[in-house]
Design a protein around this motif. Structure first.
Motif, PDB file in Angstrom:
ATOM      1  N   ASP A  62      29.653  41.191  33.758  1.00 53.12           N
ATOM      2  CA  ASP A  62      30.695  40.824  32.805  1.00 53.12           C
ATOM      3  C   ASP A  62      31.794  40.001  33.459  1.00 53.12           C
ATOM      4  OD1 ASP A  62      29.270  42.215  30.951  1.00 53.12           O
ATOM      5  OD2 ASP A  62      30.656  43.904  30.789  1.00 53.12           O
ATOM      6  N   LEU A  63      32.190  40.373  34.667  1.00 49.92           N
ATOM      7  CA  LEU A  63      33.207  39.608  35.380  1.00 49.92           C
ATOM      8  C   LEU A  63      32.716  38.195  35.666  1.00 49.92           C
ATOM      9  CD1 LEU A  63      34.324  42.485  37.740  1.00 49.92           C
ATOM     10  CD2 LEU A  63      35.893  41.209  36.261  1.00 49.92           C
ATOM     11  N   ASP A  64      31.465  38.097  36.067  1.00 54.98           N
ATOM     12  CA  ASP A  64      30.881  36.789  36.345  1.00 54.98           C
ATOM     13  C   ASP A  64      30.802  35.955  35.064  1.00 54.98           C
ATOM     14  OD1 ASP A  64      29.778  35.019  38.289  1.00 54.98           O
ATOM     15  OD2 ASP A  64      27.785  35.398  37.474  1.00 54.98           O
ATOM     16  N   ALA A  65      30.490  36.625  33.953  1.00 57.77           N
ATOM     17  CA  ALA A  65      30.375  35.922  32.681  1.00 57.77           C
ATOM     18  C   ALA A  65      31.709  35.340  32.247  1.00 57.77           C
ATOM     19  CB  ALA A  65      29.840  36.875  31.604  1.00 57.77           C
ATOM     20  N   LEU A  66      32.803  36.073  32.481  1.00 59.87           N
ATOM     21  CA  LEU A  66      34.126  35.551  32.144  1.00 59.87           C
ATOM     22  C   LEU A  66      34.388  34.239  32.879  1.00 59.87           C
ATOM     23  CD1 LEU A  66      36.330  38.776  32.222  1.00 59.87           C
ATOM     24  CD2 LEU A  66      35.958  37.289  30.246  1.00 59.87           C
ATOM     25  N   ALA A  67      34.095  34.224  34.169  1.00 57.78           N
ATOM     26  CA  ALA A  67      34.340  33.017  34.958  1.00 57.78           C
ATOM     27  C   ALA A  67      33.450  31.872  34.506  1.00 57.78           C
ATOM     28  CB  ALA A  67      34.122  33.314  36.445  1.00 57.78           C
ATOM     29  N   MET A  68      32.172  32.177  34.193  1.00 58.59           N
ATOM     30  CA  MET A  68      31.235  31.129  33.780  1.00 58.59           C
ATOM     31  C   MET A  68      31.663  30.481  32.470  1.00 58.59           C
ATOM     32  SD  MET A  68      27.520  32.790  34.694  1.00 58.59           S
ATOM     33  CE  MET A  68      26.663  31.365  34.028  1.00 58.59           C
ATOM     34  N   ALA A  69      32.316  31.260  31.592  1.00 53.36           N
ATOM     35  CA  ALA A  69      32.709  30.732  30.293  1.00 53.36           C
ATOM     36  C   ALA A  69      34.015  29.940  30.340  1.00 53.36           C
ATOM     37  CB  ALA A  69      32.842  31.875  29.291  1.00 53.36           C
ATOM     38  N   GLY A  70      34.678  29.909  31.483  1.00 51.44           N
ATOM     39  CA  GLY A  70      35.888  29.107  31.594  1.00 51.44           C
ATOM     40  C   GLY A  70      37.175  29.883  31.560  1.00 51.44           C
ATOM     41  N   VAL A  71      37.118  31.226  31.499  1.00 53.69           N
ATOM     42  CA  VAL A  71      38.333  32.037  31.559  1.00 53.69           C
ATOM     43  C   VAL A  71      38.802  32.065  33.010  1.00 53.69           C
ATOM     44  CG1 VAL A  71      39.293  34.340  31.135  1.00 53.69           C
ATOM     45  CG2 VAL A  71      37.598  33.384  29.572  1.00 53.69           C
ATOM     46  N   PRO A  72      40.131  31.955  33.283  1.00 52.93           N
ATOM     47  CA  PRO A  72      40.617  31.791  34.666  1.00 52.93           C
ATOM     48  C   PRO A  72      40.516  33.068  35.506  1.00 52.93           C
ATOM     49  CG  PRO A  72      42.469  31.968  33.175  1.00 52.93           C
ATOM     50  CD  PRO A  72      41.243  31.896  32.304  1.00 52.93           C
ATOM     51  N   VAL A  73      39.303  33.423  35.878  1.00 56.93           N
ATOM     52  CA  VAL A  73      39.031  34.597  36.705  1.00 56.93           C
ATOM     53  C   VAL A  73      38.274  34.130  37.947  1.00 56.93           C
ATOM     54  CG1 VAL A  73      37.802  36.806  36.792  1.00 56.93           C
ATOM     55  CG2 VAL A  73      38.897  36.081  34.673  1.00 56.93           C
ATOM     56  N   TYR A  74      38.619  34.674  39.106  1.00 57.09           N
ATOM     57  CA  TYR A  74      37.898  34.290  40.315  1.00 57.09           C
ATOM     58  C   TYR A  74      37.698  35.514  41.195  1.00 57.09           C
ATOM     59  CZ  TYR A  74      42.391  34.406  42.804  1.00 57.09           C
ATOM     60  OH  TYR A  74      43.579  34.797  43.347  1.00 57.09           O
ATOM     61  N   SER A  75      36.724  35.415  42.098  1.00 62.53           N
ATOM     62  CA  SER A  75      36.415  36.536  42.991  1.00 62.53           C
ATOM     63  C   SER A  75      36.978  36.281  44.381  1.00 62.53           C
ATOM     64  CB  SER A  75      34.902  36.745  43.088  1.00 62.53           C
ATOM     65  OG  SER A  75      34.278  35.613  43.652  1.00 62.53           O
ATOM     66  N   VAL A  76      37.407  37.357  45.048  1.00 61.73           N
ATOM     67  CA  VAL A  76      37.873  37.322  46.431  1.00 61.73           C
ATOM     68  C   VAL A  76      36.802  38.002  47.268  1.00 61.73           C
ATOM     69  CG1 VAL A  76      39.664  38.037  48.037  1.00 61.73           C
ATOM     70  CG2 VAL A  76      40.267  37.436  45.675  1.00 61.73           C
ATOM     71  N   GLN A  77      36.248  37.267  48.218  1.00 61.04           N
ATOM     72  CA  GLN A  77      35.133  37.780  49.003  1.00 61.04           C
ATOM     73  C   GLN A  77      35.613  38.572  50.223  1.00 61.04           C
ATOM     74  OE1 GLN A  77      31.922  37.203  47.787  1.00 61.04           O
ATOM     75  NE2 GLN A  77      33.162  36.419  46.083  1.00 61.04           N
ATOM     76  N   GLY A  78      34.682  39.341  50.796  1.00 58.23           N
ATOM     77  CA  GLY A  78      34.967  40.035  52.056  1.00 58.23           C
ATOM     78  C   GLY A  78      35.585  41.408  51.866  1.00 58.23           C
ATOM     79  N   ARG A  79      35.999  42.013  52.997  1.00 56.82           N
ATOM     80  CA  ARG A  79      36.590  43.351  52.986  1.00 56.82           C
ATOM     81  C   ARG A  79      37.861  43.360  52.129  1.00 56.82           C
ATOM     82  NH1 ARG A  79      36.224  47.747  56.556  1.00 56.82           N
ATOM     83  NH2 ARG A  79      38.060  49.110  56.521  1.00 56.82           N
ATOM     84  N   GLY A  80      37.964  44.329  51.242  1.00 53.51           N
ATOM     85  CA  GLY A  80      39.125  44.407  50.365  1.00 53.51           C
ATOM     86  C   GLY A  80      39.107  43.394  49.241  1.00 53.51           C
ATOM     87  N   GLY A  81      37.942  42.814  48.987  1.00 53.15           N
ATOM     88  CA  GLY A  81      37.839  41.802  47.943  1.00 53.15           C
ATOM     89  C   GLY A  81      37.815  42.410  46.553  1.00 53.15           C
ATOM     90  N   GLY A  82      37.691  41.553  45.572  1.00 49.93           N
ATOM     91  CA  GLY A  82      37.659  41.987  44.189  1.00 49.93           C
ATOM     92  C   GLY A  82      37.781  40.796  43.268  1.00 49.93           C
ATOM     93  N   TRP A  83      38.340  41.032  42.086  1.00 57.84           N
ATOM     94  CA  TRP A  83      38.479  39.985  41.079  1.00 57.84           C
ATOM     95  C   TRP A  83      39.937  39.872  40.667  1.00 57.84           C
ATOM     96  CZ3 TRP A  83      34.321  37.133  39.074  1.00 57.84           C
ATOM     97  CH2 TRP A  83      33.068  37.537  39.524  1.00 57.84           C
ATOM     98  N   ARG A  84      40.391  38.629  40.457  1.00 52.13           N
ATOM     99  CA  ARG A  84      41.774  38.373  40.087  1.00 52.13           C
ATOM    100  C   ARG A  84      41.840  37.308  39.000  1.00 52.13           C
ATOM    101  NH1 ARG A  84      45.241  37.896  45.750  1.00 52.13           N
ATOM    102  NH2 ARG A  84      44.632  39.909  46.649  1.00 52.13           N
ATOM    103  N   LEU A  85      42.952  37.318  38.281  1.00 50.62           N
ATOM    104  CA  LEU A  85      43.282  36.201  37.408  1.00 50.62           C
ATOM    105  C   LEU A  85      43.947  35.111  38.237  1.00 50.62           C
ATOM    106  CD1 LEU A  85      44.823  37.963  34.284  1.00 50.62           C
ATOM    107  CD2 LEU A  85      42.822  36.477  34.267  1.00 50.62           C
TER     108      LEU A  85
END
Length: 350
Positions: A62-85
């Motif tokens: 679902d998080l990936d789908a938001l980003a694919m559709a153009g909603v301003p969501v991105y992922s932070v990679q690595g230790r302590g990563g996650g998803w942000r607006l």
């Protein structure tokens, strides 16, 4: 830090991303995730999973789908990563760009499966958008219906048809289109249409339009050209895409299943009939012996009799006579084949 997907800059791209990303994703989850992201600096798939009571795999999708559709969501990679607006938890979602607003409202419009509370939240968001975006967002919300149940055993590819982007733009912009169209017999015509909405029926896309001869539905994979005229669409004030498509689908289903069978069913068999026949079953009132009157639709006698022969424990067909005769013939064939003791010759025919 990197974006998971490049944000789609155009409505047509958003349309394609929407279908690929959001079919199967509940609209209320989409909005819930957006609100969760707005409240927090960062979320992980595990946190979304716990908050929404879904699996981590579903949360990541679902998080990936938001980003694919153009909603301003991105992922932070690595230790302590996650998803942000984009812009962090203090991002005001009313600051969405025009393309991002279209992406969101394509996914959670009035024709979606969103709950009333989610739709109310979206109405508030619409009013918070910049004025130039409000009309576009509302048009996007009303421009699409997704009907996942395909007609027949279609093997058509899921690749979006050639002119889908142009026609979606015409719907949202409210402009007429000079449409080239090849019908099922291979005859090509050109006509001016008033695009009213787009429908995804299984893997097939349809354009709902007004024409000089009334409301028409066109398969978009048969469109040979689509040229906007710049003239405004004449859109009926009471038009509702979901209701219009529902009537169209019912009419097509009636044409595909013209034969009606009358029958009575035991009360404990109604659920089985619903599972076996779906919307081809109409349930009526009770009879004097406690059974329930039903009407069953199908394409022809042979197919319907074949289906109903496996439901004889619960269903008695009362008409038409030719279907009863076909069932009797099937019964005789079953007795002939299975009603006598098996012999070694049956098992090993010479």
């Amino acid at each position: 830090m990197r974006p998971c997907r490049q944000l789609a800059p155009q409505t047509g791209h958003l349309m394609t991303s929407f279908y690929e990303s959001f079919v199967g994703m509940r609209s209320d989850r989409l909005v819930a995730i957006l609100l969760l992201l707005q409240r927090r600096e960062q979320v992980t798939a595990a946190e979304v999973s716990r908050e929404l009571d879904v699996s981590e795999r579903t949360a990541r999708r679902d998080l990936d789908a938001l980003a694919m559709a153009g909603v301003p969501v991105y992922s932070v990679q690595g230790r302590g990563g996650g998803w942000r607006l984009v812009g962090g938890a203090r991002t005001d979602l009313s600051g969405l760009t025009a393309s991002e607003a279209r992406a969101l409202f394509l996914a959670v419009g009035p024709a979606s499966d969103a709950t009333p509370a989610m739709k109310a939240a979206l109405r508030k968001l619409v009013h918070a958008l910049p004025k130039p975006f409000q009309v576009q967002a509302e048009a996007a919300a009303a421009s699409l219906v997704v009907d996942p149940q395909r007609w027949g055993a279609s093997r058509i590819e899921h690749r979006p048809p050639r002119f889908l982007d142009e026609l979606q733009d015409a719907v949202i912009s409210g402009v007429q289109v000079l449409l080239g169209y090849v019908d099922s017999k291979g005859v090509e015509t050109r006509r001016t249409v008033h695009p009213l909405g787009i429908v995804a029926k299984g893997p097939v896309w349809y354009l709902v339009s007004n024409t000089e001869t009334g409301r028409r539905v066109f398969r978009i994979d048969r469109v040979s050209s689509a040229d906007p005229t710049g003239d405004p669409v004449h859109r009926p004030g009471d038009f509702d895409l979901a209701e219009s498509w529902n009537e169209t689908a019912k009419e097509v289903d009636r044409k595909r299943t013209p034969l009606e069978v009358q029958a009575v069913c035991t009360p404990d068999g109604i659920g089985i009939l619903r599972m076996a026949l779906g919307d081809r079953l109409d349930v009526g009132g009770s009879t004097t012996d406690g059974r329930i009157e039903v009407v069953i639709r199908g394409p022809n006698e042979s197919i319907l009799a074949g289906e109903l022969s496996g439901l004889v424990e619960w269903v008695e067909v009362t008409g038409p006579p030719r279907v009863r005769d076909r069932l009797a013939s099937i019964g005789n064939a079953l007795v002939e084949r299975y009603g006598r003791p098996r012999t070694s010759g049956d098992l090993h025919p010479s």
